[in-house]
Write an enzyme that holds these catalytic residues in place. Sequence first.
Site, PDB file in Angstrom:
ATOM      1  N   ASP A 344       0.739  -1.246   0.026  1.00  0.00           N
ATOM      2  CA  ASP A 344       0.062  -0.013   0.055  1.00  0.00           C
ATOM      3  C   ASP A 344       0.936   1.322   0.116  1.00  0.00           C
ATOM      4  O   ASP A 344       2.007   1.095   0.130  1.00  0.00           O
ATOM      5  CB  ASP A 344      -1.014  -0.248   1.195  1.00  0.00           C
ATOM      6  CG  ASP A 344      -0.141  -0.120   2.388  1.00  0.00           C
ATOM      7  OD1 ASP A 344       0.917  -0.499   2.602  1.00  0.00           O
ATOM      8  OD2 ASP A 344      -0.645   0.620   3.426  1.00  0.00           O
ATOM      9  N   HIS A 671       1.516  -9.193  -2.890  1.00  0.00           N
ATOM     10  CA  HIS A 671       0.250  -8.011  -3.025  1.00  0.00           C
ATOM     11  C   HIS A 671       1.366  -6.579  -3.032  1.00  0.00           C
ATOM     12  O   HIS A 671       1.996  -6.386  -1.943  1.00  0.00           O
ATOM     13  CB  HIS A 671      -0.343  -8.069  -1.580  1.00  0.00           C
ATOM     14  CG  HIS A 671      -1.430  -7.186  -1.612  1.00  0.00           C
ATOM     15  ND1 HIS A 671      -2.626  -7.254  -2.457  1.00  0.00           N
ATOM     16  CD2 HIS A 671      -1.542  -5.986  -0.998  1.00  0.00           C
ATOM     17  CE1 HIS A 671      -3.379  -6.149  -2.013  1.00  0.00           C
ATOM     18  NE2 HIS A 671      -2.498  -5.313  -1.260  1.00  0.00           N
ATOM     19  N   ASP A 719       0.498 -17.693  -3.330  1.00  0.00           N
ATOM     20  CA  ASP A 719       1.364 -16.779  -4.226  1.00  0.00           C
ATOM     21  C   ASP A 719       0.369 -16.136  -5.139  1.00  0.00           C
ATOM     22  O   ASP A 719       0.623 -16.196  -6.324  1.00  0.00           O
ATOM     23  CB  ASP A 719       2.664 -17.240  -4.992  1.00  0.00           C
ATOM     24  CG  ASP A 719       3.374 -16.307  -5.581  1.00  0.00           C
ATOM     25  OD1 ASP A 719       3.168 -15.321  -4.992  1.00  0.00           O
ATOM     26  OD2 ASP A 719       4.419 -16.834  -6.421  1.00  0.00           O
ATOM     27  N   GLU A 728       1.959 -10.390   1.200  1.00  0.00           N
ATOM     28  CA  GLU A 728       2.312  -9.184   0.850  1.00  0.00           C
ATOM     29  C   GLU A 728       3.803  -9.000   1.096  1.00  0.00           C
ATOM     30  O   GLU A 728       4.372  -9.941   1.542  1.00  0.00           O
ATOM     31  CB  GLU A 728       1.725  -8.060   2.054  1.00  0.00           C
ATOM     32  CG  GLU A 728       1.894  -6.796   1.367  1.00  0.00           C
ATOM     33  CD  GLU A 728       0.447  -5.612   1.866  1.00  0.00           C
ATOM     34  OE1 GLU A 728      -0.281  -6.252   2.713  1.00  0.00           O
ATOM     35  OE2 GLU A 728       0.785  -4.487   1.825  1.00  0.00           O
TER      36      GLU A 728
END
Length: 750
Positions: A344, A671, A719, A728
């Site tokens: 993020d 991620h 994965d 992540e």
Amino acid sequence: MKRRRRTTLLCATALLAAALTALPAAPAGADEVEQVKNGGFDGTSAPWWTTGNLTAGLSDGRLCADVPGGTANRWDAAVGQNDIALAKGESYRFSFSASGAPEGHVVRAVVGLAVEPYDTWYEVSPQLGVSGNTYSSTFTSPVDTDRAQVAFQVGGAAQTWRFCLDDVSLLGGVPPEKYEPDTGPRVRVNQVAYLPHGPKNATLVTEATRKLPWQLKNASGTTVAHGWTTPRGTDASSGQNVHSVDFGAYRGRGTGFTLVADGETSRPFDIGTAAYEHLRLDSLKYYYTQRSGIAIRDDLRPGYGRPAGHVDVAPNRGDGHVPCQPGGCAYTLDVTGGWYDAGDHGKYVVNGGIATWELLSTYERALLARTGKPGRLGDGTLAIPESGNKVPDVLDEARWELEFLLRMQVPDGQPLAGMAHHKIHDAQWTGLPLLPGDDPQPRELHPPTTQATLNLAATAAQAARLYRPYDRAFADRALTAARKAWTAARAHPAVYADPDDGVGGGAYPDDDATDEFYWAAAELYLTTGEKQFADFVLGSPLHTADIFGSRGFDWGHTAVAGRLDLALVPSRLPGRDAVRRSVVEGADKHLAALDSQPYGMPYAPEDTLYDWGSNHQILNNAVVLATAYDLAGAARYRDGALQSMDYVLGRNALNISYVTGYGEVSSHHQHSRWYARELDPNLPDPPKGTLAGGPNSGIQDPYAQSRLQGCVGQFCYIDDIQSWSTNETAINWNAALARMASFAADQGRD
Ligand code: 9MR
């Protein structure tokens, strides 16, 4: 644990998700209930909606739309249906037929919340052909709702194209799809490298209950060593019947070795040190491409160049003058720079703190330990913009984050002056993929906390002693900020993050600051030698507590960071010998756990409940073992630390290396909003040397919940870019990898 949210607002430009297959939709059975109305577009397009920029109509019994070129985002053009009901825990088969002309365009098909914050519960992004295809996959709903939507997002293309859709179905009551990971050969090894003089262990998955012969073969297939396996019974961490193999007596070097047992041949591996020298640097180079507030140079990281993120250039709202959340402070702060936390675009002081500490400690250990080689982390080693400035590159990289942490401190004259804001991130969760420079969300400062303040105190104090030889002014500035933070934390010892503050970014909640106080006092003491800090350390209940549990240390449990530094960094602390002994005793506990595990990792959490980021907890337990070796010199600690690396690099139930680009099969779909090749072929995979979070029994994300329900320990991992709770990437996790890779490289004798 707070469930994190992702919105459907943003785009995905391409490619099929692994679970997606081109299959005809199965006919509905007795208990199967169709949730979509008029999925066949029979004579009408009602009740489907389209965005106003689509010219849509029925054509040959399908819904077809001319999609305008020149929209920016995937969600700028869409077809959808609202008011769909989903039941938590029920499985659904989501299927549709679609075509696109010219071929190669992508539709992002989403099942999610029809209203803000547009949570995504399932999505696929196939690339469409002209003749069309049928797509079908099964997922399990993580929620009860009657406000779901099925939407097909088709925006973001440069040129006009034609999209056609038919036979949309969301069938409830279907059996869940069982996910069978491809785990390859049953002989599980470190797929990267064993050190020539280090331990060499492997695990065999077999039905056999009696010992079996094994052979070690070199690259030309010649047997160079052989022996017998040790049956270990049923392994709790995987549910498998396993044997272990010890081939540590072999001291040859080379590449392309394999281990053969029970008719199976392992994936190949090296015996040598070179891979660890590479991993030492790659795991640290990862931080440059996590940087916020600076353009990433493609000449330094080919394939990873990108514009600066969050520097007040549209569509970014920028980090140059960030306000508090509504109702918060009356000022704005320049909080540009730092590293993005993970996949993020948030920046969190608590996690930034432990990550910075672990990078600084990688360097500090290299300075202090008998086997340390600080030159290997020196200037020019990491290919960063600061290379060549005569400062060790690892310090330059850590300073990028330290400067950000310092900016998060509440200015003088304001309420709570000297404390640090807990975090700064987007007002709403964004979707994937999304380059940092394309994030349109407003950014907000979240309230100061005691823990963030003490993270700042600890890392700035540690920085003050490590940067002093290179930049006195910075060392002074850091120490002043650390003292100010310490004083502010003492004045406000229990200001905690709101555990529900998890919209647009992680909450990082923690309702106990005892460990952060201990850690910060330790760093302040080691830098200043002042009695006030020694007294605080000696008076802390954590100073003598057993803090070496299986779940190790992390952003929320930082006492071990303080204890390790008190043991390693020279000081006149009364009772320092006992501190050093306590680390060795902690290492004994981790060794006992390692010995109990047929996969050889120092991790045996209660009820086999693997935690979020388990890979880094294992590595952090290995750091305790490595530190015990540095303190006590006994080979069993060094061997335990090295053996822990085997697990992360492939000796595990999934037969996967969790480090991108290392080993024949490695995690590479972590991620991330910008290493998102799985969704957009124009973007890169994560850089080599990126650690995946790893098995997480909590499986908090909908994708993992659909695929991994009922998973045992090591199997709670997938994965896939959608699995943010198991897969992540994160700055604190890579720091544990960097520290261990550096230790392992230092143990090579060549
Ligand atoms: O690593 C964090 C883990 O320990 C927590 O259990 C989890 C939920 O609060 O959050 C993890 O941190 C994530 C953070 O909240 C947001 N950025 C990504 C982090 C890694 O997944």
